[in-house]
Design a protein around this motif. Structure first.
Motif, mmCIF file in Angstrom:
data_model
loop_
_atom_site.group_PDB
_atom_site.id
_atom_site.type_symbol
_atom_site.label_atom_id
_atom_site.label_comp_id
_atom_site.label_asym_id
_atom_site.label_seq_id
_atom_site.Cartn_x
_atom_site.Cartn_y
_atom_site.Cartn_z
ATOM 1 N N ALA A 99 42.469 36.177 34.720
ATOM 2 C CA ALA A 99 42.993 35.351 35.817
ATOM 3 C C ALA A 99 42.276 35.675 37.126
ATOM 4 C CB ALA A 99 44.495 35.575 35.965
ATOM 5 N N ALA A 100 42.022 36.961 37.367
ATOM 6 C CA ALA A 100 41.347 37.371 38.603
ATOM 7 C C ALA A 100 39.892 36.919 38.616
ATOM 8 C CB ALA A 100 41.436 38.894 38.758
ATOM 9 N N ILE A 101 39.273 36.854 37.450
ATOM 10 C CA ILE A 101 37.881 36.382 37.379
ATOM 11 C C ILE A 101 37.830 34.885 37.703
ATOM 12 C CG2 ILE A 101 35.977 35.915 35.777
ATOM 13 C CD1 ILE A 101 36.673 38.610 34.424
ATOM 14 N N ARG A 102 38.824 34.140 37.233
ATOM 15 C CA ARG A 102 38.845 32.687 37.488
ATOM 16 C C ARG A 102 39.055 32.382 38.969
ATOM 17 N NH1 ARG A 102 41.508 32.700 32.541
ATOM 18 N NH2 ARG A 102 43.570 32.678 33.464
ATOM 19 N N VAL A 103 39.950 33.107 39.596
ATOM 20 C CA VAL A 103 40.239 32.913 41.019
ATOM 21 C C VAL A 103 40.035 34.263 41.689
ATOM 22 C CG1 VAL A 103 41.960 32.243 42.718
ATOM 23 C CG2 VAL A 103 41.958 31.159 40.465
ATOM 24 N N ALA A 104 38.924 34.421 42.345
ATOM 25 C CA ALA A 104 38.585 35.725 42.930
ATOM 26 C C ALA A 104 39.715 36.226 43.827
ATOM 27 C CB ALA A 104 37.298 35.613 43.723
ATOM 28 N N PRO A 105 40.178 37.467 43.585
ATOM 29 C CA PRO A 105 41.249 38.015 44.422
ATOM 30 C C PRO A 105 40.728 38.371 45.811
ATOM 31 C CG PRO A 105 40.500 39.657 42.848
ATOM 32 C CD PRO A 105 39.765 38.383 42.535
ATOM 33 N N VAL A 106 41.653 38.505 46.740
ATOM 34 C CA VAL A 106 41.327 38.902 48.110
ATOM 35 C C VAL A 106 40.915 40.370 48.092
ATOM 36 C CG1 VAL A 106 42.276 39.192 50.428
ATOM 37 C CG2 VAL A 106 42.982 37.248 49.017
ATOM 38 N N GLY A 107 39.934 40.709 48.889
ATOM 39 C CA GLY A 107 39.530 42.106 48.995
ATOM 40 C C GLY A 107 38.150 42.326 48.423
ATOM 41 N N PRO A 108 37.835 43.588 48.141
ATOM 42 C CA PRO A 108 36.515 43.911 47.589
ATOM 43 C C PRO A 108 36.293 43.203 46.256
ATOM 44 C CG PRO A 108 37.716 45.900 48.197
ATOM 45 C CD PRO A 108 38.664 44.764 48.331
#
Length: 130
Positions: A99-108
């Motif tokens: 899920a994080a790869i699909r929608v880049a999370p905030v931060g580094p």
């Protein structure tokens, strides 16, 4: 009570002068020391940051929180008693990573790929066989 020093002295100034004469400002914490942060640039979130520091709180960017979660899950997987425990621990983490790869999370940057659970299980079996 102190006598007014002139017509310009306000009621507040008179109260402060009286308190000084009574010694109410003697021995205050920080006396003679610079005011913390007095030279810092203005920060509209200063009060939030101070409260978080006082309460021992911190905000970790979602990408770093997920990295920590992966690290913790892999540690728990090493200590698992059954293969199914490893799958139960790591499959939900892989869903979060995808899920994080699909929608880049905030931060580094995330810099994570889904965990190869089969590989983790193989290494777990090898350690148990020793």
């Amino acid at each position: 009570m102190a006598q007014p020093t002139g017509p310009i002295e306000s009621w507040v100034e008179r109260q402060i002068s009286a308190a000084i004469e009574r010694g109410e400002f003697d021995d205050l914490p920080g006396e003679g020391k610079p005011i913390p942060g007095i030279d810092d640039p203005p920060d509209p979130l200063w009060w939030i940051k101070r409260k978080m520091k006082r309460e021992g709180l911190s905000v970790v960017p979602p990408s770093l929180a997920l990295r920590k979660e992966v690290e913790d899950a892999l540690e728990k997987a090493e200590a698992a008693h059954r293969e199914q425990e490893i799958w139960d621990l790591l499959e939900p983490i892989n869903k979060k990573i995808r899920a994080a790869i699909r929608v880049a999370p905030v931060g580094p940057p995330l810099n994570l790929m889904p965990i190869d659970i089969d590989r983790v299980v193989r290494r777990w079996n090898e350690r148990r066989a020793r």
